[in-house]
Design a protein around this motif. Sequence first.
Motif: not given
Length: 329
Positions: A19, A22, A131, A246
């Motif tokens: 992540v 990302s 994401l 996240l």
Amino acid sequence: MNVRFPILYIAEADAEAAVLSSGALAHLVDAVPNADFTIVGSAASAPLFADTPRLHRLIVLDKTGRWDWIALWNQVRDTRWGLVVDMRGTRFSERLRRQRRAVRGSDLPGLHAVEQAARILQLDDIPAPRLFFSEETHAAADALIGPDTAPLLAVGPGADWIGKRWPAERFAKVAAPLLADDGPLAGGRLMIVGEEADRDAAHAIRLAVPRKRVIELQGKLTRLQTAAALSRASLYIGGDSIWTQLAVAASVPSVAVFGPSDDGLVGPWQGVSIRGERSLDEFKAVDPRLNQAIHHMLGLPADRVLRAARGLLAKKNAVPNPAPLKPEV
């Protein structure tokens, strides 16, 4: 007519690390509109990229023995790749047919993981972690959040080690005034994210507001769906964990509490990290391998985190696109 440009992206096996880097993949999605992507990840990291635009194939490489790499080779060797990006820093791609290759080398000391990822692609501008979410992923999250448009305060109390875990009642002490009638998120709801194992930690936090204003998502969604749920939040508060990364990858203003880990390397990008009274070296003096069952986070009071949260919300409301904030020491 655009010529197809196949990109092979080998993501880190560790989900949190994947992540953090990302933004590099997201940059390629935006910068190369005729690219399609074959993404390799572990069982933990691969599902995070399931909604990547123009995804041609998602391959799970969970084990990394010799025969596992041979199996992967047999799946990708016949393609002439436009670009191969290896975030694991292996020699796997040396013999693949490709136009260009970008491979992680030795990380520079003191450089944030997000900056390290940009360096692998030799980018001048550093892309933030990001994401992608399909309509189906958003729908799964929205089904549990509901149609209420009140502000959402997201809290991720879980951590993969007791030494990183901030006491749950302190999260409650931060959440309650933020959601109070005179708080910056007045009338809002509290959304708690994490694994099923984080339910005990959430018990004290859910008492910060009336039960009807609490959304508990622990163990109910995949990590990608959880990130989609976090994208609806006005603010996130958590620790040194996958949930914080996240939230950052979902573009949520984030405040994270840190102790026995280096927030200079993995702190919330463009967010705020709050440390207790001890430095990382001082924690290592007590716990050299940072693996003992010690509550290292007891020295960080709730009022400092509350001030940081208020400040981040004020900055967000004052400036449409806030500049990155430096970690608080």
